[in-house]
Design an enzyme around this catalytic site. Structure first.
Site, PDB file in Angstrom:
ATOM      1  N   ARG A 121       0.819  -1.241   0.000  1.00 53.37           N
ATOM      2  CA  ARG A 121       0.000   0.000   0.000  1.00 53.37           C
ATOM      3  C   ARG A 121       0.843   1.277   0.000  1.00 53.37           C
ATOM      4  NH1 ARG A 121      -2.960  -3.054   3.960  1.00 53.37           N
ATOM      5  NH2 ARG A 121      -4.561  -4.247   2.869  1.00 53.37           N
ATOM      6  N   LYS A 143       2.691  11.410 -11.188  1.00 52.87           N
ATOM      7  CA  LYS A 143       1.741  10.619 -11.980  1.00 52.87           C
ATOM      8  C   LYS A 143       2.418   9.301 -12.320  1.00 52.87           C
ATOM      9  CE  LYS A 143      -1.296  13.811 -14.379  1.00 52.87           C
ATOM     10  NZ  LYS A 143      -1.708  14.306 -15.701  1.00 52.87           N
ATOM     11  N   GLU A 185       7.955  17.953 -25.039  1.00 51.36           N
ATOM     12  CA  GLU A 185       7.406  18.319 -23.722  1.00 51.36           C
ATOM     13  C   GLU A 185       8.042  19.628 -23.223  1.00 51.36           C
ATOM     14  OE1 GLU A 185       4.791  16.755 -22.689  1.00 51.36           O
ATOM     15  OE2 GLU A 185       4.995  14.567 -22.754  1.00 51.36           O
ATOM     16  N   LYS A 227       6.941  22.879 -14.223  1.00 52.76           N
ATOM     17  CA  LYS A 227       6.166  21.711 -13.785  1.00 52.76           C
ATOM     18  C   LYS A 227       5.957  21.741 -12.276  1.00 52.76           C
ATOM     19  CE  LYS A 227       4.679  17.226 -14.262  1.00 52.76           C
ATOM     20  NZ  LYS A 227       4.663  15.995 -15.016  1.00 52.76           N
ATOM     21  N   GLU A 237      -4.761  17.325 -10.319  1.00 47.63           N
ATOM     22  CA  GLU A 237      -5.348  17.718 -11.606  1.00 47.63           C
ATOM     23  C   GLU A 237      -6.850  18.013 -11.505  1.00 47.63           C
ATOM     24  OE1 GLU A 237      -3.574  15.766 -15.072  1.00 47.63           O
ATOM     25  OE2 GLU A 237      -5.524  15.845 -16.021  1.00 47.63           O
ATOM     26  N   ARG A 241      -3.403  21.773 -13.616  1.00 50.44           N
ATOM     27  CA  ARG A 241      -2.504  20.701 -14.060  1.00 50.44           C
ATOM     28  C   ARG A 241      -2.953  20.075 -15.383  1.00 50.44           C
ATOM     29  NH1 ARG A 241       0.586  15.953 -10.629  1.00 50.44           N
ATOM     30  NH2 ARG A 241       1.694  15.151 -12.447  1.00 50.44           N
ATOM     31  N   ASN A 245      -1.513  18.689 -20.289  1.00 51.28           N
ATOM     32  CA  ASN A 245      -1.902  17.668 -21.275  1.00 51.28           C
ATOM     33  C   ASN A 245      -2.138  18.244 -22.660  1.00 51.28           C
ATOM     34  OD1 ASN A 245      -1.870  15.455 -19.486  1.00 51.28           O
ATOM     35  ND2 ASN A 245      -3.760  16.215 -18.587  1.00 51.28           N
ATOM     36  N   HIS A 248      -2.068  16.009 -25.676  1.00 54.85           N
ATOM     37  CA  HIS A 248      -1.996  14.630 -25.199  1.00 54.85           C
ATOM     38  C   HIS A 248      -3.236  13.799 -25.550  1.00 54.85           C
ATOM     39  CE1 HIS A 248       1.568  16.028 -23.206  1.00 54.85           C
ATOM     40  NE2 HIS A 248       1.770  14.885 -22.598  1.00 54.85           N
ATOM     41  N   HIS A 252      -2.302  10.621 -27.265  1.00 53.82           N
ATOM     42  CA  HIS A 252      -2.567   9.288 -26.715  1.00 53.82           C
ATOM     43  C   HIS A 252      -3.357   8.443 -27.716  1.00 53.82           C
ATOM     44  CE1 HIS A 252      -1.997  10.603 -22.225  1.00 53.82           C
ATOM     45  NE2 HIS A 252      -0.862  10.453 -22.869  1.00 53.82           N
ATOM     46  N   HIS A 265       6.170   8.765 -27.483  1.00 58.35           N
ATOM     47  CA  HIS A 265       5.206   9.627 -26.797  1.00 58.35           C
ATOM     48  C   HIS A 265       5.375  11.093 -27.229  1.00 58.35           C
ATOM     49  CE1 HIS A 265       2.604  11.114 -23.623  1.00 58.35           C
ATOM     50  NE2 HIS A 265       3.570  11.920 -23.217  1.00 58.35           N
TER      51      HIS A 265
HETATM   52  P1  NAD Z   1      11.208   5.553 -22.543  1.00 56.31           P
HETATM   53  O1  NAD Z   1      11.151   5.409 -21.093  1.00 56.31           O
HETATM   54  O2  NAD Z   1      10.653   4.463 -23.385  1.00 56.31           O
HETATM   55  O3  NAD Z   1      12.727   5.815 -22.958  1.00 56.31           O
HETATM   56  C1  NAD Z   1      13.034   5.987 -24.308  1.00 56.31           C
HETATM   57  C2  NAD Z   1      14.131   5.024 -24.790  1.00 56.31           C
HETATM   58  O4  NAD Z   1      15.402   5.489 -24.361  1.00 56.31           O
HETATM   59  C3  NAD Z   1      14.011   3.616 -24.241  1.00 56.31           C
HETATM   60  O5  NAD Z   1      14.422   2.702 -25.212  1.00 56.31           O
HETATM   61  C4  NAD Z   1      14.988   3.628 -23.085  1.00 56.31           C
HETATM   62  O6  NAD Z   1      15.456   2.339 -22.734  1.00 56.31           O
HETATM   63  C5  NAD Z   1      16.091   4.466 -23.650  1.00 56.31           C
HETATM   64  N1  NAD Z   1      16.936   5.165 -22.688  1.00 56.31           N
HETATM   65  C6  NAD Z   1      16.560   5.725 -21.517  1.00 56.31           C
HETATM   66  N2  NAD Z   1      17.573   6.431 -21.006  1.00 56.31           N
HETATM   67  C7  NAD Z   1      18.615   6.311 -21.861  1.00 56.31           C
HETATM   68  C8  NAD Z   1      19.921   6.835 -21.884  1.00 56.31           C
HETATM   69  N3  NAD Z   1      20.350   7.678 -20.957  1.00 56.31           N
HETATM   70  N4  NAD Z   1      20.739   6.478 -22.903  1.00 56.31           N
HETATM   71  C9  NAD Z   1      20.281   5.656 -23.893  1.00 56.31           C
HETATM   72  N5  NAD Z   1      19.043   5.155 -23.948  1.00 56.31           N
HETATM   73  C10 NAD Z   1      18.214   5.488 -22.932  1.00 56.31           C
HETATM   74  O7  NAD Z   1      10.480   6.895 -23.036  1.00 56.31           O
HETATM   75  P2  NAD Z   1      10.383   8.369 -22.427  1.00 56.31           P
HETATM   76  O8  NAD Z   1      10.224   9.243 -23.591  1.00 56.31           O
HETATM   77  O9  NAD Z   1      11.450   8.635 -21.448  1.00 56.31           O
HETATM   78  O10 NAD Z   1       9.017   8.323 -21.621  1.00 56.31           O
HETATM   79  C11 NAD Z   1       7.789   8.114 -22.260  1.00 56.31           C
HETATM   80  C12 NAD Z   1       6.809   7.602 -21.239  1.00 56.31           C
HETATM   81  O11 NAD Z   1       6.624   8.578 -20.226  1.00 56.31           O
HETATM   82  C13 NAD Z   1       5.442   7.316 -21.822  1.00 56.31           C
HETATM   83  O12 NAD Z   1       4.982   6.080 -21.365  1.00 56.31           O
HETATM   84  C14 NAD Z   1       4.587   8.430 -21.275  1.00 56.31           C
HETATM   85  O13 NAD Z   1       3.250   8.061 -21.107  1.00 56.31           O
HETATM   86  C15 NAD Z   1       5.242   8.714 -19.960  1.00 56.31           C
HETATM   87  N6  NAD Z   1       5.016  10.069 -19.438  1.00 56.31           N
HETATM   88  C16 NAD Z   1       4.625  10.182 -18.161  1.00 56.31           C
HETATM   89  C17 NAD Z   1       4.450  11.421 -17.605  1.00 56.31           C
HETATM   90  C18 NAD Z   1       4.085  11.559 -16.161  1.00 56.31           C
HETATM   91  O14 NAD Z   1       3.782  12.659 -15.722  1.00 56.31           O
HETATM   92  N7  NAD Z   1       4.132  10.512 -15.392  1.00 56.31           N
HETATM   93  C19 NAD Z   1       4.670  12.566 -18.374  1.00 56.31           C
HETATM   94  C20 NAD Z   1       5.066  12.424 -19.681  1.00 56.31           C
HETATM   95  C21 NAD Z   1       5.243  11.161 -20.216  1.00 56.31           C
HETATM   96  N1  GLY Z   2       2.561  15.078 -17.809  1.00 59.04           N
HETATM   97  C1  GLY Z   2       1.331  15.618 -17.325  1.00 59.04           C
HETATM   98  C2  GLY Z   2       1.313  15.774 -15.851  1.00 59.04           C
HETATM   99  O1  GLY Z   2       2.242  15.452 -15.169  1.00 59.04           O
HETATM  100  O2  GLY Z   2       0.352  16.247 -15.331  1.00 59.04           O
END
Ligand code: NAD
Ligand code: GLY
Length: 361
Positions: A121, A143, A185, A227, A237, A241, A245, A248, A252, A265
């Site tokens: 939890r 998030k 972003e 942020k 949100e 917040r 998006n 997005h 999405h 993404h």
């Molecule tokens: P990702 O995590 O898939 O990373 C992209 C690629 O780069 C992967 O192949 C990874 O293994 C590789 N990689 C990571 N670090 C590296 C490094 N230093 N050197 C070489 N390769 C490396 O993608 P991302 O763009 O980081 O994240 C996208 C995800 O984040 C999506 O699922 C999206 O929904 C999510 N997201 C979440 C939020 C949130 O607020 N929680 C906000 C925006 C996006």
């Molecule tokens: N990436 C959108 C949020 O964190 O609210």
């Protein structure tokens, strides 16, 4: 030089520690780790690059670090992969007070954070982002989620980390396509609330793409500051917040419709932002010059400014799974100028369809 920003959320406040080479400095993380044991969650691409550095930095602080290495890719952001984290936590007898360290991009961060929110939890966790996108966005704000075949990030929780350790040097190994996806972003912050930053990006986009350390640090710091302010004002949100998006809902739909992992993404968000700008223009809220300015910056960043040809009906169907749908009505983030975003349900389905048609091949 190390810079620290705070995400101010009363007893859940935490620092974002930004610098080059901070990964090797275990003393920076030690105050945020309660026990002498952590589980590092990472993936098969990031592990060979950075796990040894993190493990030995923590070991020097008397913290033993075990790890679980996940398969790499958005298509693995699901229940099955999440369960690998629970297997590792239980297998290693991790307690509620053990800390989980999410080392990787947004996929690892979102899954690690969600696992931390659920395990017993709620266990403490730390975000160690290694992509531009995760440095400027996903690691901050709590998030966490996994995808469902019918909708992106549909299963998740708001759960804040204890700290974010943002090492700019990890970008040295990031492929160009991933760097560009992160820029989407970064541009978002300029568009929704920081017009000066948007203008700065117009001047410095080439330096960011060339990984000039000064430009990258400035962009990461300014993005995280934006942020942190938004999250501090509206953690769950209920208002502002949602503006984060921008692009997005369309993005999405692109990611889900094309199959997770086909479009990155950030790429989907870039195309989605142009659809949102097109719609804002149709509504008379944004002038055509501003749309051109936005398009030009995304193009210079090497990002798509048109969506794929999913077909309008399919696009709209996918968009109905958006988390901003309220009482069956779709609310979108639209622009009333560069630096001014609003959430609105003013656009009719026919207007949304027209914007999709105009901006998708
Ligand atoms: P990702 O995590 O898939 O990373 C992209 C690629 O780069 C992967 O192949 C990874 O293994 C590789 N990689 C990571 N670090 C590296 C490094 N230093 N050197 C070489 N390769 C490396 O993608 P991302 O763009 O980081 O994240 C996208 C995800 O984040 C999506 O699922 C999206 O929904 C999510 N997201 C979440 C939020 C949130 O607020 N929680 C906000 C925006 C996006
Ligand atoms: N990436 C959108 C949020 O964190 O609210």
């Amino acid at each position: 030089m190390i810079q620290t920003l705070d995400v101010t959320l009363e007893e859940r406040s935490y620092p974002i520690i930004i610098g080059r080479g901070v990964l090797a400095n275990g003393a920076l993380l030690r105050p945020y780790i309660k026990q002498n044991k952590v589980l590092i969650v990472t993936n098969e691409t990031v592990a060979p690059l950075y796990i040894d550095t993190v493990q030995s930095a923590l070991e020097k602080q008397g913290v033993s670090a075990i790890s679980v290495v996940l398969p790499d890719g958005e298509q693995f952001k699901n229940w099955e992969t999440l369960n690998l984290i629970f297997d590792a936590l239980l297998g290693a007898h991790c307690e509620r007070g053990t800390t989980l360290v999410a080392l990787g991009g947004g996929v690892v961060g979102d899954m690690g954070g969600f696992a931390a929110a659920c395990y017993q939890r709620g266990m403490p966790f730390i975000q160690v982002p290694t992509t531009l996108l995760s440095l400027v966005d996903s690691s901050v704000g709590g998030k966490t989620a996994i995808n469902h075949p019918l909708g992106k990030n549909m299963i998740g929780a708001f759960y804040q980390p204890k700290a974010v350790l943002a090492d700019i040097a990890t970008l040295d190994t990031l492929p160009d396509r991933e760097l560009k996806a992160g820029v989407a972003e970064v541009i978002k912050y300029g568009l929704i609330r920081d017009p000066e930053f948007f203008s700065w990006l117009e001047l410095h986009i080439d330096s960011i793409l060339a990984r000039d350390p000064e430009a990258v640090i400035f962009a990461v710091h300014r993005s995280c500051a934006n942020k942190a302010e938004v999250v501090a004002a509206d953690e769950r949100e209920t208002g502002e917040r949602a503006l984060l998006n921008l692009g997005h809902t369309f993005g999405h739909a692109i990611e889900t419709g094309m199959g997770y992992g086909k479009w990155l993404h950030g790429e989907a968000v870039a195309a989605g932002t142009l659809i949102a700008a097109e719609l804002s223009c149709q509504l008379g809220w944004l002038d055509a010059d501003a749309v051109l300015r936005i398009e030009r910056l995304f193009l210079r960043a090497g990002l798509p400014v048109r969506g794929p040809g999913l077909g309008v009906a399919r696009f709209l169907e996918l968009m109905r799974h958006d988390k901003k749908v309220e009482a069956g009505r779709l609310r979108l983030i639209l622009l009333q100028g560069i630096g001014k975003a609003v959430m609105s349900d003013a656009a009719s389905e026919a207007q949304i369809a027209r914007a999709i048609e105009a901006r998708c091949t």
